[in-house]
Design an enzyme around this catalytic site. Structure first.
Site, PDB file in Angstrom:
ATOM      1  CB  CYS A  33      -0.940   0.004   1.203  1.00 45.68           C
ATOM      2  SG  CYS A  33      -0.090   0.041   2.782  1.00 45.68           S
ATOM      3  CB  CYS A 104      -3.407  -0.707   8.932  1.00 47.34           C
ATOM      4  SG  CYS A 104      -4.364  -0.851   7.407  1.00 47.34           S
TER       5      CYS A 104
HETATM    6 FE1  FES Z   1      -1.465   0.670   4.268  1.00 46.91          FE
HETATM    7 FE2  FES Z   1      -3.341   0.825   6.078  1.00 46.91          FE
HETATM    8  S1  FES Z   1      -3.613   0.635   3.937  1.00 46.91           S
HETATM    9  S2  FES Z   1      -1.236   0.710   6.381  1.00 46.91           S
END
Ligand code: FES
Length: 146
Positions: A33, A104
């Site tokens: 991400c 996360c």
């Molecule tokens: Fe990357 Fe939450 S989407 S840490």
């Protein structure tokens, strides 16, 4: 979708910033991400108690909220007690996270471990139960998703 506590820590995060001459600094990212978290620890030399903890997160709301809660949980703890602050403990303290956001919270756990690792390296000590952290938690995340 998010608990009141998550929303509170996201909109009003605690302990944001950095510590000059920190005892240990840990930075971890999630390549998937692109989110990055850095945690600074100020550790008392004699008692090994975490006197101060600050964080900076370039990431999603759940990453901000879990970093914020993680800094509150490790503050005042010894380095050994801080090792027990797992992502599960952070999530419980936040009254849970949606399943897609569980990864996360791993950033917070790993960033604390990375900062403790940095502290141990700087001081030539071994912290029992702490292994070298990953700079990128992506691998671990995939294991957890399966
Ligand atoms: Fe990357 Fe939450 S989407 S840490």
């Amino acid at each position: 979708m998010y608990s009141e506590k998550v929303m509170d820590h996201f909109t009003n995060p605690r302990n944001v910033g950095e510590i000059e001459n920190a005892s240990g600094v840990g930075t971890v990212g999630n390549a998937k991400c692109g989110d990055i978290m850095r945690i600074y620890l100020d550790i008392d030399e004699d008692t090994k108690v975490i006197k101060d903890c600050k964080f900076k997160t370039f990431g999603c709301g759940a990453a901000v909220a879990t970093s914020s809660m993680a800094t509150e949980l490790v503050m005042g703890k010894t380095i050994y007690e801080a090792l027990e602050v797992t992502n599960k403990a952070v999530m419980e303290a936040l009254d849970g996270l949606p399943p897609v956001k569980v990864h996360c919270s791993l950033l917070a756990e790993e960033a604390i471990h990375a900062a403790l690792w940095d502290y141990a390296q700087n001081h030539g000590i071994v912290i029992e139960g702490l292994s070298e952290p990953k700079a990128d938690i992506h691998e671990g995340e995939e294991e957890n998703e399966e």
